[in-house]
Design a protein around this motif. Sequence first.
Motif, PDB file in Angstrom:
ATOM      1  N   ASP A 192       0.829  -1.207   0.000  1.00 39.58           N
ATOM      2  CA  ASP A 192       0.000   0.000   0.000  1.00 39.58           C
ATOM      3  C   ASP A 192       0.863   1.257   0.000  1.00 39.58           C
ATOM      4  O   ASP A 192       0.572   2.222  -0.725  1.00 39.58           O
ATOM      5  N   GLN A 199       1.536   6.644  -6.888  1.00 36.14           N
ATOM      6  CA  GLN A 199       0.492   7.611  -7.205  1.00 36.14           C
ATOM      7  C   GLN A 199       1.033   9.036  -7.100  1.00 36.14           C
ATOM      8  O   GLN A 199       0.804   9.871  -7.984  1.00 36.14           O
ATOM      9  N   LYS A 226      -6.334  -3.930  -8.238  1.00 35.71           N
ATOM     10  CA  LYS A 226      -7.570  -3.199  -7.922  1.00 35.71           C
ATOM     11  C   LYS A 226      -7.262  -1.977  -7.060  1.00 35.71           C
ATOM     12  O   LYS A 226      -7.847  -0.899  -7.264  1.00 35.71           O
ATOM     13  N   LYS A 227      -6.335  -2.112  -6.111  1.00 36.08           N
ATOM     14  CA  LYS A 227      -5.960  -0.965  -5.279  1.00 36.08           C
ATOM     15  C   LYS A 227      -5.315   0.120  -6.146  1.00 36.08           C
ATOM     16  O   LYS A 227      -5.580   1.323  -5.955  1.00 36.08           O
ATOM     17  N   GLN A 230      -8.016   1.979  -7.922  1.00 36.79           N
ATOM     18  CA  GLN A 230      -8.694   2.883  -6.999  1.00 36.79           C
ATOM     19  C   GLN A 230      -7.886   4.162  -6.765  1.00 36.79           C
ATOM     20  O   GLN A 230      -8.456   5.233  -6.523  1.00 36.79           O
ATOM     21  N   SER A 232      -6.091   5.492  -9.052  1.00 37.21           N
ATOM     22  CA  SER A 232      -5.944   6.101 -10.388  1.00 37.21           C
ATOM     23  C   SER A 232      -4.502   6.042 -10.892  1.00 37.21           C
ATOM     24  O   SER A 232      -4.037   6.938 -11.603  1.00 37.21           O
TER      25      SER A 232
END
Length: 265
Positions: A192, A199, A226-227, A230, A232
């Motif tokens: 994460d 990002q 998928k994360k 989310q 972008s």
Amino acid sequence: MLHPFNIDLTADGHVHTRLCRHAEGAMEDYVKAAQRAGLRKITFLEHLEVNIHNQRQSWLTTDDFVEYFRQGKRLQEKYCGRMEIGLGVEAGYNPQAIESLQQSLARYSWDTIGLSYHFYSLAGLHYNMVGRNRNHITTLKTRGLGRVAEEYFRGLIQALEHITCDKICHLDAVMRYVPAFQFTRSHLVLIDTLLESMQAKGVALEVNTAGFTIRDQPHPCPQITKKAIQLSIPLVVGSDAHHPTQVGRFFDRLPDWFQSLLSRP
């Protein structure tokens, strides 16, 4: 052709050639294969490693990169208007040689820089964390596979602070040839953190279809992809081809795979 999340399936952004010493085929063989596959673009992403001490060299030397660009420029001219050809690099992170890696990357004008982390340093030698070599895996087990994976993700987080890149390659490939290995909660927390850093820096995530040959799904796994969606984070696709016949492999499976991703809670 754009599919869900604007991922372009007409461009293979990650192929290798015999220049890296563990793939087959000349550069033009891959270009012709891309044409046969109906692609509009192919990007070579040859291996660059710095100060790695390993019995088998699986990356390009300085002279190899001279030849790489010589051949690549010739092919760009020859196939102009018929195939877009990118000359990129897969830069392997080495925490003990950050400045040397920065200097090596600065020598050339790359079309794209992919960042990866292959080799784990132990007792003065380097062992491949993402490879199938059983001796390497056995040695890494003595360190503890969970610890190795944790340092792998910490290394990628650190790498983003020091190395300018366009994308992260096969993000969750660490220990991929140990079927029983699973990420822990601490690994997922690090992932994460890595995605959030990507990002913030505008770094893309590679959807690497070589994973289909290992675990019947691309790298990274659905949870990570998928994360990223989310957050972008841009997605780019690459086959990680090591033979011309592998160019664009499994791209046809991605639309259904992404569709299944949408249906996951």
